[in-house]
Design a protein around this motif. Sequence first.
Motif, mmCIF file in Angstrom:
data_model
loop_
_atom_site.group_PDB
_atom_site.id
_atom_site.type_symbol
_atom_site.label_atom_id
_atom_site.label_comp_id
_atom_site.label_asym_id
_atom_site.label_seq_id
_atom_site.Cartn_x
_atom_site.Cartn_y
_atom_site.Cartn_z
ATOM 1 N N MET A 95 97.312 137.597 -33.038
ATOM 2 C CA MET A 95 97.254 136.751 -34.230
ATOM 3 C C MET A 95 95.840 136.687 -34.799
ATOM 4 N N MET A 96 94.847 136.573 -33.950
ATOM 5 C CA MET A 96 93.461 136.550 -34.429
ATOM 6 C C MET A 96 93.100 137.866 -35.102
ATOM 7 N N HIS A 97 93.547 138.974 -34.511
ATOM 8 C CA HIS A 97 93.308 140.292 -35.117
ATOM 9 C C HIS A 97 93.958 140.363 -36.490
ATOM 10 N N ASP A 98 95.184 139.906 -36.620
ATOM 11 C CA ASP A 98 95.917 139.948 -37.886
ATOM 12 C C ASP A 98 95.231 139.098 -38.949
ATOM 13 N N VAL A 99 94.838 137.883 -38.593
ATOM 14 C CA VAL A 99 94.267 136.947 -39.564
ATOM 15 C C VAL A 99 92.905 137.427 -40.044
ATOM 16 N N THR A 100 92.031 137.830 -39.122
ATOM 17 C CA THR A 100 90.696 138.263 -39.532
ATOM 18 C C THR A 100 90.737 139.534 -40.373
ATOM 19 N N GLU A 101 91.690 140.404 -40.086
ATOM 20 C CA GLU A 101 91.786 141.660 -40.831
ATOM 21 C C GLU A 101 92.350 141.456 -42.223
ATOM 22 N N ASN A 102 93.353 140.571 -42.363
ATOM 23 C CA ASN A 102 94.081 140.452 -43.622
ATOM 24 C C ASN A 102 93.608 139.321 -44.531
ATOM 25 N N TYR A 103 93.005 138.261 -43.977
ATOM 26 C CA TYR A 103 92.746 137.075 -44.791
ATOM 27 C C TYR A 103 91.316 136.557 -44.731
ATOM 28 N N GLY A 124 104.912 130.201 -32.678
ATOM 29 C CA GLY A 124 104.670 128.977 -33.443
ATOM 30 C C GLY A 124 103.568 128.126 -32.840
ATOM 31 N N GLN A 125 103.557 128.017 -31.513
ATOM 32 C CA GLN A 125 102.523 127.219 -30.849
ATOM 33 C C GLN A 125 101.134 127.812 -31.068
ATOM 34 N N GLU A 126 101.037 129.142 -30.991
ATOM 35 C CA GLU A 126 99.728 129.777 -31.169
ATOM 36 C C GLU A 126 99.264 129.695 -32.619
ATOM 37 N N TYR A 127 100.202 129.712 -33.563
ATOM 38 C CA TYR A 127 99.805 129.509 -34.962
ATOM 39 C C TYR A 127 99.268 128.089 -35.146
ATOM 40 N N ASP A 128 99.961 127.108 -34.612
ATOM 41 C CA ASP A 128 99.491 125.718 -34.714
ATOM 42 C C ASP A 128 98.131 125.554 -34.047
ATOM 43 N N ARG A 129 97.952 126.212 -32.917
ATOM 44 C CA ARG A 129 96.662 126.117 -32.222
ATOM 45 C C ARG A 129 95.536 126.671 -33.082
ATOM 46 N N LEU A 130 95.769 127.849 -33.716
ATOM 47 C CA LEU A 130 94.739 128.454 -34.552
ATOM 48 C C LEU A 130 94.430 127.568 -35.757
ATOM 49 N N ARG A 131 95.450 127.028 -36.386
ATOM 50 C CA ARG A 131 95.230 126.155 -37.546
ATOM 51 C C ARG A 131 94.464 124.897 -37.152
ATOM 52 N N ASN A 132 94.839 124.300 -36.026
ATOM 53 C CA ASN A 132 94.132 123.096 -35.570
ATOM 54 C C ASN A 132 92.688 123.406 -35.196
ATOM 55 N N GLN A 133 92.474 124.593 -34.658
ATOM 56 C CA GLN A 133 91.114 124.988 -34.301
ATOM 57 C C GLN A 133 90.228 125.063 -35.554
ATOM 58 N N VAL A 134 90.752 125.649 -36.626
ATOM 59 C CA VAL A 134 89.996 125.726 -37.875
ATOM 60 C C VAL A 134 89.811 124.333 -38.477
ATOM 61 N N GLN A 135 90.841 123.502 -38.374
ATOM 62 C CA GLN A 135 90.743 122.146 -38.917
ATOM 63 C C GLN A 135 89.680 121.337 -38.182
ATOM 64 N N ARG A 136 89.617 121.459 -36.865
ATOM 65 C CA ARG A 136 88.592 120.731 -36.110
ATOM 66 C C ARG A 136 87.192 121.225 -36.474
ATOM 67 N N ALA A 137 87.075 122.548 -36.654
ATOM 68 C CA ALA A 137 85.770 123.079 -37.055
ATOM 69 C C ALA A 137 85.366 122.560 -38.431
ATOM 70 N N LYS A 138 86.325 122.450 -39.335
ATOM 71 C CA LYS A 138 86.021 121.918 -40.679
ATOM 72 C C LYS A 138 85.610 120.461 -40.605
ATOM 73 N N ALA A 195 94.411 129.786 -46.705
ATOM 74 C CA ALA A 195 94.990 131.116 -46.460
ATOM 75 C C ALA A 195 96.004 131.068 -45.325
ATOM 76 N N LEU A 196 95.700 130.302 -44.270
ATOM 77 C CA LEU A 196 96.643 130.176 -43.161
ATOM 78 C C LEU A 196 97.940 129.527 -43.621
ATOM 79 N N ALA A 197 97.828 128.451 -44.385
ATOM 80 C CA ALA A 197 99.030 127.734 -44.835
ATOM 81 C C ALA A 197 99.865 128.599 -45.772
ATOM 82 N N ARG A 198 99.199 129.305 -46.687
ATOM 83 C CA ARG A 198 99.921 130.099 -47.677
ATOM 84 C C ARG A 198 100.612 131.294 -47.034
ATOM 85 N N ASN A 199 100.006 131.851 -46.002
ATOM 86 C CA ASN A 199 100.520 133.089 -45.410
ATOM 87 C C ASN A 199 101.142 132.871 -44.034
#
Length: 814
Positions: free
Chosen positions: A63-71, A127-141, A161-165
């Motif tokens: 998932m990290m590979h996909d997100v960093t490459e595409n978005y 689904g759990q790993e997507y939620d984890r990644l989104r929460n990780q970015v939210q905490r950093a923000k 970008a995460l929410a839209r895609n």
Amino acid sequence: MKRFDNLFRWRPDAEEFSKPLQLKRPFKLLFDRLPTGIDNHRIDVALSPEFMERCRLFVRRSMMHDVTENYWGEPPPPPDNKDLLALREGYAGLMELTVDRARKYNRLEMVQLLQFGVMKFLLRLVGQEYDRLRNQVQRAKNLDNHQSSGRSVQLHDRLVALARNEPAIRYRVTRRLFREILKIENMRLSKLRKSVLGRSWPVPKPLLFNPMLQLPSLWADEQAMGHYPLVCTDRDDPDAFDRVNRLVTGLFAEFLPSWCANVEPSDQFDTTCSNIQAAAQRHPGEQGGLIGYTETLMLLKRSLQPSEYQSGQCSWLDSPENIDRIVYSVKHGGAIRTDFDAPLFRTTWHNDKWPGFHHRLMKQILKAFHGSRVERDLLACHAGPLVYQELNRQVPVRLLCQYLAGRMTRGDLQRKLANLPGKIAPAQVIKVLDRMRSTISSMPAPRRRRRIFSFLRHFALFRRDLKQAYQAHLAMRRIHLLIRPEDIELSRRNGSLLEFPLREELQPEQHRIRNHVIIKADVRGSTTMTSELRNRNLNPASHFSLNFFEPINKLLENYGAKKVFIEGDAVILSIFEYEDTPYQWLCVSHACGLARKILQVVDNQNVKNRENDLPELELGLGIAFSDEAPTFLYDEGREIMISPAINRADQLSSCSAAVRKSEYGKRLGRGVMVLTPAPSETVNKESSDKLIRYNVNGIELDVPAYYKLKSELSFRRVELESGKRVMNDHLLVARYPDLEGHMHDLVIREAAVTVWDGEKSGRRAADGRCYYQVISDPEMVDYAVKQANQRRRPLSGAVSAPQQAKPTSPGRYH
């Protein structure tokens, strides 16, 4: 006049219509045999912690590979093949252990439970790993806002970008995850289940790897359009599937079972696509974290009878290939001609009146679609993905389909385009869409007909996958995946926990030998051969080593065999079954394969010996099984194995000098023959079973080894032609995998013990005993496999004793 005319037009009845069509068997879930868990409702399942961690790492990094490459516009982290290999081997380890349990305890439901349990875990994990990644970015923000470090805008854009895609991200990761599982299933595990259980897929492959289960939602248009037409999955039109289903089933109503008929549901499913997803996110425990169940139920409950989708009944409409069999059973012409010359299907209807009926049926189908909303929708949904790609995927494909189908005005489209993010030129979009609308309206009739016939097949596929997705969700909802240690311990104490560990996670007491098999290969005439070699000033030790011992050593690893010891001119090998190596719980199968390889190696060496004018080697092989571990003694550090199977294998590999030197024996050639002495006959050396053996380049199994072999593999019985039969003996055919996963054919001959009067073999022994020979002759193996494949009749239970017939040479069975 039309009603009167129809009286003279032939129409097949439902049975005649469906007879040439494929009909799949309903899937039978066997979970009722399993205990109820700690919640008194579901089945408690604990997957291997190591396997779950391997899956988690693979999904997280993918998932990290996909997100960093595409978005995110960053260089993606390099893929790690170790994660992929660990995932595959972990799943294979779970399946191998479970297959052995299923065989040992006759519990096929354990394989089904593992497959559905792993499927549920993987779908939830994404689904759990997507939620984890989104929460990780939210905490950093949030932390950045507090510290004012200036990265807040970048992190906000990443969250957007995460929410839209989200659907695209989850779909790609899920798709890759199941693709890797399917690879290891096809390469290795389905073959293992076939050889051990007699069934490659206890859960049908189309059900287990159903694309509908891998979609983030049925309303995720950009992902769904790669598998299904978008006609039936309009978020704003919950009756779309029902509308098409009524049209299609109505066209074939008289040829379908009564339970396929449309009925008005007694209680409307009063929920929308949006609040289905919201409810699933608010109550993950009730939905099992999977929104697909409620979405699937919503469509089915509006359109199908409960007796069809709840019990999983199947009609010919559940095989999409049948639509092509019907449509292309007769060459199209005239009013039903298309712009596509499809090959005609050979398995069709033989009635001379079928072409006339087929022509009328096709016209009826085209008339039902012509000018209807369904036709407009299917043409628009076929063109929509093409326009979506042309517009660089900037406009939602559903928006394009609605405008192309005439269900949205130009003004509404302009307002919606103006609200989309990004730099979109509404005028350019509308120009492209108007050009496509003109293409659709001026589409030639033959091409329009082809679109309709193609849509029928794709709708049948969607309808079948929808029913199968519901069946899969029902199975997954019955599984309670336990994660918390306290829940696992509670279920274990109550005796309701079903655990699926890896081999390395087994308890220490399981690392022990459970049973073993012995193979003895005895060289015939070694004393004479040694004298001859010495008389010619040749080295007997090197001759035996190069032609016998060294080639055998190279075979051992592929079959998990070990050398017990060398006894002069014979070698004794063993294959153990360990508690923690279930994939190797095919010890007799591997022993039979190794024995065949030994004979093959010796035959190849003999070809060279003949060319060099050297003595040829001649063997006798015996295979004996013991259902317990051997005893080990140690003499000055050397391990010595003690087992009754060693003595038994020695007897099986022996060859009676009296039989071989007789005129009868000289005619036998290669193979195995087991005899019992006549009451008045005495022999110099008798085995413990009071039998006399002829074994020249043959392989004999003892009775325990034979029954162990039957528990390992699924055999098919082959009756021999009279010219190839000895005392009505027969062959048993199966396939088995070696330790590298390569499949091999195995043919066993079961024959009656006959009476030896000192000169020849005669009638069958009074006690009705049989003996068992591994066939090594390639021609006989090919013959048996070909016969078995033609009949496909599984062997069940014990094999009946052969009856008396005219004896003939066993040389046909070497």
